[in-house]
Write a protein that holds these residues in place. Structure first.
Motif, short mmCIF file in Angstrom:
data_model
loop_
_atom_site.label_atom_id
_atom_site.label_comp_id
_atom_site.label_asym_id
_atom_site.label_seq_id
_atom_site.Cartn_x
_atom_site.Cartn_y
_atom_site.Cartn_z
N ILE A 217 0.82 -1.22 0.00
CA ILE A 217 0.00 0.00 0.00
C ILE A 217 0.85 1.27 0.00
O ILE A 217 0.53 2.24 -0.69
N SER B 281 -2.44 2.94 -3.38
CA SER B 281 -2.65 1.49 -3.33
C SER B 281 -3.32 0.98 -4.60
O SER B 281 -3.01 -0.12 -5.08
N VAL C 86 -8.30 -3.84 -2.16
CA VAL C 86 -8.22 -2.78 -1.15
C VAL C 86 -9.42 -1.86 -1.27
O VAL C 86 -9.94 -1.62 -2.36
N SER D 239 -7.33 -3.69 3.90
CA SER D 239 -6.56 -4.57 3.01
C SER D 239 -6.80 -6.01 3.46
O SER D 239 -6.13 -6.49 4.39
#
Length: 441
Positions: free
Chosen positions: A80, A135, A143, A166
């Motif tokens: 991320i 991300s 995500v 996530s």
């Protein structure tokens, strides 16, 4: 010096490693110096590609993954945080998928507990939105941004305004994974030497096929055609042995964790992380469940007083002076003097660290935690005090075998464990190019 090797049985993952007395000379096509997760994964990848090569791993400690690889948080990261298009982002996301595939193939226990990155104020909400876009650009799987109600659904005791969720972030014992990499390496014909602390590289003029002698601090030696070093906390010192620059310098930072009492571990289901503050170099405290059911809280980040210093009492005067006099450390420390003093205060005073944790889970109190384990991060710094956030490979100068035939991996930045299989592929590619190893070898 001639060698004989005495087999020492290893119970973890069925590995037999070796130590020494004296008798039989050993020659290798490639010797990998450093038995952490990156060195072991790289040795495994190279040998699987080129099964006719003779390859050895040498490790100074009595077992593999003794330092960073065995003292990390155990998180399988999803990718991320990293700049879109960067090598770190690519390797982390690729490493995530490769890791789960490998863990499933080997039946290594893991838990896909997920991660919440929680914003607790409007400023963090704005940063969170930027992080979410990052991300997406990194192709982090599944995500999403969730609201306060969804945060409570995922983590009932956690409070926050918004969060990134996530679901594919997980936890595993990376030290155990390293042992499995080593088992694959051994099964393919590789040798693992423990208790072999490299003290010197010299040329062997009498042996053009294996021109490099690798000597240990006990006087043992093996010979190699080529060398790859993945020295972690000692990577700069190993590179200096072959005439490389002392920069980037490794400065050790200790991360100290608290342990949540067993009767409160139900309050944390998965990883709970803060939104990174771009003003500071380190992430900040977070909640990390472990494979054994415990929950780690932290870490902070304080200067370690030796390269492998896991406690305040672990002091090596020469190593400490080496860090303190380095211009890069002085410049970094001057930029973050306030934050650094606060980290030291949090190390000394548990309530200060608990106060940070209460921003996310208010029901955790000082009496709910005890002091826990610590790890040491090999932070590479340049002369200007910048944290080196990319891979650094190096050769010595000149045309000797100590220059041309030794490749130093001086920095393999976090998340090195998650990315270990993808890093290993990259290093194996580089080894093939640097040492002219063809696919048919």
């Amino acid at each position: 010096m001639m060698l004989s090797r005495i087999f020492v049985p290893r119970t973890v993952a069925g590995i037999a490693s070796r130590t020494y007395s004296a008798d039989v000379n050993r020659n290798y096509d490639i010797v990998v110096v450093g038995g952490g997760i990156v060195g072991t994964a790289s040795a495994r990848e190279i040998l699987l590609r080129h099964p006719t090569l003779r390859i050895a791993i040498v490790e100074k400690e009595p077992k593999l993954a003794f330092h960073q690889s065995g003292h990390n948080s155990g998180v399988i990261h999803a990718g991320i945080y990293y700049k879109p298009g960067s090598l770190k982002a690519k390797l982390c996301v690729e490493g995530l998928h490769l890791s789960y595939k490998y863990l499933d193939e080997k039946n290594i226990p893991y838990k896909k507990v997920g991660k919440l990155i929680v914003a607790t104020n409007p400023v963090e909400v704005e940063r969170l939105n930027d992080l979410y876009q990052r991300s997406l650009a990194n192709n982090v799987p599944d995500v999403q941004v969730v609201d306060e109600a969804k945060i409570k659904e995922i983590e009932p005791y956690c409070k926050g305004l918004k969060a990134i969720w996530s679901p594919h972030t997980g936890i595993v014992d990376w030290g155990l994974v390293t042992q499995y990499y080593a088992r694959d390496f051994k099964a393919a014909g590789g040798d693992v030497y423990i208790n072999f602390k490299v003290s010197k590289f010299t040329e062997a003029p009498d042996n053009l096929d294996y021109p490099i002698v690798v000597r240990s601090d006990k006087g043992d030696e093996i010979r190699a055609r080529n060398i790859l070093t993945c020295g972690g906390l000692q990577s700069d010192k190993i590179a200096e042995m072959t005439g490389c620059s002392s920069v980037p310098k490794i400065v050790p930072f200790r991360g100290e964790y608290l342990l949540l009492n067993k009767d409160k571990c139900h309050m944390v289901r998965g990883n709970i992380y803060p939104v990174p503050d771009p003003r500071f170099p380190f992430l900040g405290v977070h909640f990390t469940p472990r494979m054994d059911g415990s929950v780690w809280l932290g870490p902070n980040a304080v200067l370690a007083f030796r390269r492998e210093g896991y406690k305040w009492s672990d002091i090596n005067v020469l190593e400490l002076i080496d860090a303190l006099r380095f211009p890069g450390f002085i410049k970094m420390a001057s930029k973050f003097v306030g934050a650094g003093l606060m980290e030291i205060a949090r190390s000394a005073l548990i309530p200060l660290q608990v106060r940070e944790l209460q921003k996310f889970i208010p029901d955790i109190h000082e009496y709910d935690v005890t002091r826990g384990p610590a790890g040491v991060r090999a932070q590479a710094l340049d002369n200007d005090g910048n944290l080196v956030d990319d891979f650094v490979f190096d050769h010595g100068k000149g045309d000797s075998a100590l220059s041309k035939n030794i490749l130093h991996c001086r920095n393999a930045p976090s998340p090195g464990a998650t990315s270990s299989l993808s890093i290993a592929k990259m290093i194996a590619d580089k080894i093939e190019h640097e040492f002219h190893i063809g696919k048919s070898v």
